[in-house]
Design an enzyme around this catalytic site. Structure first.
Site, short mmCIF file in Angstrom:
data_model
loop_
_atom_site.label_atom_id
_atom_site.label_comp_id
_atom_site.label_asym_id
_atom_site.label_seq_id
_atom_site.Cartn_x
_atom_site.Cartn_y
_atom_site.Cartn_z
N ASN A 9 0.88 -1.17 0.00
CA ASN A 9 0.00 0.00 0.00
C ASN A 9 0.92 1.22 0.00
OD1 ASN A 9 -1.79 2.05 0.44
ND2 ASN A 9 -2.30 1.45 2.56
N TRP A 10 1.07 1.79 -1.19
CA TRP A 10 2.04 2.89 -1.32
C TRP A 10 1.53 4.18 -0.68
CZ3 TRP A 10 4.34 2.73 -7.01
CH2 TRP A 10 5.09 1.55 -7.16
N LYS A 11 0.22 4.26 -0.43
CA LYS A 11 -0.36 5.49 0.13
C LYS A 11 -0.05 6.67 -0.81
CE LYS A 11 -0.14 3.32 4.59
NZ LYS A 11 -0.09 3.45 6.05
N HIS A 94 -9.50 1.49 4.24
CA HIS A 94 -8.27 1.63 5.01
C HIS A 94 -8.51 2.57 6.19
CE1 HIS A 94 -4.22 2.78 6.13
NE2 HIS A 94 -3.86 1.63 5.61
N GLU A 96 -6.87 4.90 7.39
CA GLU A 96 -6.62 6.33 7.13
C GLU A 96 -7.81 6.97 6.44
OE1 GLU A 96 -2.84 5.73 5.24
OE2 GLU A 96 -2.03 5.13 7.18
N GLU A 166 -5.86 -4.75 10.17
CA GLU A 166 -4.82 -3.78 10.49
C GLU A 166 -5.17 -3.05 11.78
OE1 GLU A 166 -2.54 -2.60 6.67
OE2 GLU A 166 -4.27 -1.30 6.85
N GLY A 172 2.18 2.32 10.68
CA GLY A 172 3.16 3.39 10.54
C GLY A 172 3.82 3.80 11.85
N SER A 213 2.97 -2.08 10.27
CA SER A 213 4.41 -2.20 10.52
C SER A 213 4.95 -3.60 10.23
CB SER A 213 4.75 -1.77 11.95
OG SER A 213 4.39 -0.42 12.16
N GLY A 234 2.73 -1.11 4.23
CA GLY A 234 2.85 0.31 3.89
C GLY A 234 4.31 0.69 3.69
N GLY A 235 4.91 1.23 4.72
CA GLY A 235 6.28 1.75 4.63
C GLY A 235 7.27 0.82 3.94
#
Ligand code: PGA
Length: 251
Positions: A9-11, A94, A96, A166, A172, A213, A234-235
């Site tokens: 998930n590149w966001k 998601h 966010e 999640e 994150g 994470s 993500g990251g």
């Protein structure tokens, strides 16, 4: 029995140039993966990602989709528009989006149905906040999100929806749920799916990822859990080598 699926998930990261470069680095590193490999990119990078992944085992996903087919929804993108680009997956719900953009369980359900109707595969996200975990209502929260998220979705679509568990407090933050915590909550979600559909459906056809994470260091331990069928990353999905190590753990 359930094929693992590792999705990035590149966001809001990677413009077109960065997308081409990252896919070029990633493709050779994951070419022998035994799991499904997906990258979910910003809308503006989708066409470049589809082009760059042609002939590879990497599938492309979007990070959101609107529930309407078309109309007066300024700033939104429909499922047809994604399909036209060659996109195969879409993330829905998601945390966010829930936290910053007013996403609710009902809109998650509406987006999921719209995406499935156009043949997209959905990664439907659920997960509790820190306050909810501390209040001891994690199971209640993920069960509610799952039930409303899947309302009206027939069993015939179960192969086309992946659930991503999640915990919001792990996204994150560098704080991962322990492998045991992740496994336990995913079991709660799987039991809920068994109630909604059938035992066999939940056991054999419902893939549930962990996200929050997850990275090159902890992926193997998380993937070793019997309930965990992959990850939403993500990251660590922004670096080709790190993401490829997570993909390699997805077996
Ligand atoms: P993270 O994000 O891996 O950076 O924690 C996961 C996600 O939000 O999907």
């Amino acid at each position: 029995m359930r094929k693992p699926i590792i999705a990035g998930n590149w966001k809001m990261n990677n413009n077109v140039a960065a997308t081409k470069a990252l896919v070029a680095d990633l493709a050779p590193l994951v070419k022998d993966a035994t799991c499904d490999v997906v990258i979910c990119t910003p809308y503006t990078s989708l066409a470049a990602a589809v082009e760059a992944t042609k002939g590879t085992n990497i599938k492309v996903g979007a990070e959101n989709v609107h529930w309407a087919e078309k109309g007066a929804f300024t700033g939104e993108i429909s499922a047809d528009m994604l399909v036209e680009l060659g996109v195969e997956y879409v993330i829905v719900g998601h945390s966010e989006r829930r936290q910053y953009f007013g996403e609710t369980d009902a809109t998650v359900n509406a987006r999921t149905k719209a995406a499935l109707a156009k043949g997209l595969k959905v990664i439907l996200c659920v997960g509790e906040t820190l306050e909810e975990r501390e209040a001891g209502i994690t199971a209640e929260v993920v069960r509610r999100q799952t039930k409303v998220g899947f309302a009206g979705i027939p069993a015939s679509e179960l192969d086309n929806v992946v659930i991503a568990y999640e915990p919001v407090w792990a996204i994150g933050t560098g704080k991962t749920a322990t492998a045991q915590e992740a496994n336990d909550t995913i079991k709660v979600i799987r039991d809920c799916m068994a109630e909604l559909y059938c035992d066999k459906c939940a056991e054999e056809r419902v893939r549930i990822q962990y996200g929050g994470s997850m990275n090159a260091k902890n992926a193997e331990e998380l993937m070793a859990q019997p309930q965990i069928d992959g990850g939403l990353i993500g990251g660590a999905s922004l670096k080709a080598v790190d993401f490829s190590i997570v993909v390699a753990a997805g077996k």
